[in-house]
Design a protein around this motif. Structure first.
Motif, PDB file in Angstrom:
ATOM      1  N   SER A 197       4.323  -4.108  -1.826  1.00 60.37           N
ATOM      2  CA  SER A 197       3.278  -3.453  -1.044  1.00 60.37           C
ATOM      3  C   SER A 197       3.734  -2.052  -0.636  1.00 60.37           C
ATOM      4  CB  SER A 197       2.957  -4.273   0.204  1.00 60.37           C
ATOM      5  OG  SER A 197       4.039  -4.202   1.128  1.00 60.37           O
ATOM      6  N   ASP A 198       2.910  -1.392   0.162  1.00 66.90           N
ATOM      7  CA  ASP A 198       3.248  -0.058   0.662  1.00 66.90           C
ATOM      8  C   ASP A 198       4.514  -0.054   1.512  1.00 66.90           C
ATOM      9  OD1 ASP A 198       1.015   0.972  -0.557  1.00 66.90           O
ATOM     10  OD2 ASP A 198      -0.226   0.974   1.241  1.00 66.90           O
ATOM     11  N   PHE A 199       4.938  -1.213   2.001  1.00 65.16           N
ATOM     12  CA  PHE A 199       6.139  -1.261   2.826  1.00 65.16           C
ATOM     13  C   PHE A 199       7.372  -0.848   2.032  1.00 65.16           C
ATOM     14  CE2 PHE A 199       9.647  -3.145   5.236  1.00 65.16           C
ATOM     15  CZ  PHE A 199       9.332  -2.724   6.520  1.00 65.16           C
ATOM     16  N   LYS A 200       7.314  -0.959   0.725  1.00 70.03           N
ATOM     17  CA  LYS A 200       8.424  -0.520  -0.127  1.00 70.03           C
ATOM     18  C   LYS A 200       8.709   0.964   0.102  1.00 70.03           C
ATOM     19  CE  LYS A 200       9.791  -0.377  -5.030  1.00 70.03           C
ATOM     20  NZ  LYS A 200       9.352  -0.731  -6.419  1.00 70.03           N
ATOM     21  N   ILE A 201       7.656   1.750   0.298  1.00 65.28           N
ATOM     22  CA  ILE A 201       7.802   3.185   0.544  1.00 65.28           C
ATOM     23  C   ILE A 201       8.494   3.417   1.884  1.00 65.28           C
ATOM     24  CG2 ILE A 201       6.524   5.333   0.924  1.00 65.28           C
ATOM     25  CD1 ILE A 201       4.376   4.180  -0.998  1.00 65.28           C
ATOM     26  N   ILE A 202       8.089   2.650   2.896  1.00 67.45           N
ATOM     27  CA  ILE A 202       8.707   2.758   4.224  1.00 67.45           C
ATOM     28  C   ILE A 202      10.200   2.450   4.130  1.00 67.45           C
ATOM     29  CG2 ILE A 202       8.807   1.741   6.534  1.00 67.45           C
ATOM     30  CD1 ILE A 202       6.305   3.262   6.354  1.00 67.45           C
TER      31      ILE A 202
END
Length: 286
Positions: free
Chosen positions: A169-174
């Motif tokens: 998910s986008d949490f990978k970017i975080i």
């Protein structure tokens, strides 16, 4: 509720992101929790102190369900700084959830509660207590009778590449951003398409105290193009910084009345019209 807290919750509140975080940190990347099995925990727990009721609420909390059976309740707590009373906070949240099960007769089976503390610090590892009994001194004679309670702390900036690669998910970017900052490297962005752009950038701003990502997105036409990546956002930040640098030079030169717009354009290798446009944005110097 503080605006910072709301922004932090925004991204994690999406079921795909919540499930992804739990699956990687709890189950080593196994997709045990499906996003359609998650249900928002909308009940705020209450506690009584000084003869008054006070609201206590986790940062993000969801029920993991299988049909009509609640398997568990999972909650996230976001920390940018160490909290030496974190075990006390977590046990109060978890205890309130268990008490709710005693009061709620809707479900015949009780279910376990798990809280994940997501620590986003980049300067130091988590050294605050991870167990309840570390929060106070327990007399030796009393130790056999005092139950300990551990908390689950995940240091996001210290996750390795193998773990970060498991996020979908986008949490990978975080996670990658905070790892990069912890390593004192320049963040170049990711080519992965962002699914929840607004929520992601607001969370980045809230956790870092730097709104460059959010501002670059809002001031550009990225919202209109679709398929936005962090590379796009970082590029806008860099260009904005360069342009602001040019604007500072133009301001100083114009203020000193040392050069004409044409001469400035020649030095900065900019079109004359762009120099004049920048000058018009600074009316006190134009």
């Amino acid at each position: 509720m503080a605006e910072k807290d709301i922004a932090e919750k925004n991204l994690e509140a999406w079921n795909d992101v919540f499930a992804d975080i739990a699956n990687v940190l709890l189950f080593n990347g196994k997709r045990l929790i499906k996003e359609d099995e998650l249900e928002a925990d909308t009940k705020d727990s209450m506690f009584k102190a000084d003869d008054e009721l006070h609201e206590q609420e986790r940062d993000v909390s969801k029920f993991w369900k299988n049909g009509e059976i609640r398997l568990s309740i999972i909650g996230f707590e976001n920390q940018t700084r160490q909290d030496y009373k974190m075990p006390l906070r977590v046990i109060s949240y978890d205890g309130a959830s268990y008490k709710q099960q005693l009061l709620d007769g809707k479900f015949k089976k009780n279910y376990p509660v798990a809280t994940l503390v997501l620590y986003f610090g980049t300067k130091e590892r988590w050294t605050a207590p991870k167990n309840l009994c570390e929060c106070f001194e327990v007399p030796d004679d009393l130790k056999p009778f005092v139950s300990d309670y551990k908390i689950n702390v995940f240091e996001i900036a210290w996750l390795d590449d193998a773990t970060i690669s498991k996020f979908q998910s986008d949490f990978k970017i975080i996670a990658k951003y905070f790892q990069t900052k912890r390593l004192n490297k320049d963040y170049e962005g990711s080519k992965d398409e962002i699914k929840h752009v607004d929520a992601l950038l607001k969370m980045m701003s809230a956790l870092t105290g730097d709104n460059s990502f959010e501002v670059a997105y809002n001031e550009s036409n990225l919202s209109e193009k679709g398929g936005v990546t962090m590379c796009d956002v970082v590029e806008r930040i860099v260009n904005k910084g360069i342009n602001e640098g040019k604007a500072d030079v133009i301001r100083k030169v114009l203020d000193a009345k040392a050069l004409t717009a044409e001469q400035i354009a020649s030095i900065l290798k900019l079109p004359v019209e762009e120099v004049k446009e920048i000058a018009q944005k600074v009316p006190e110097l134009a």
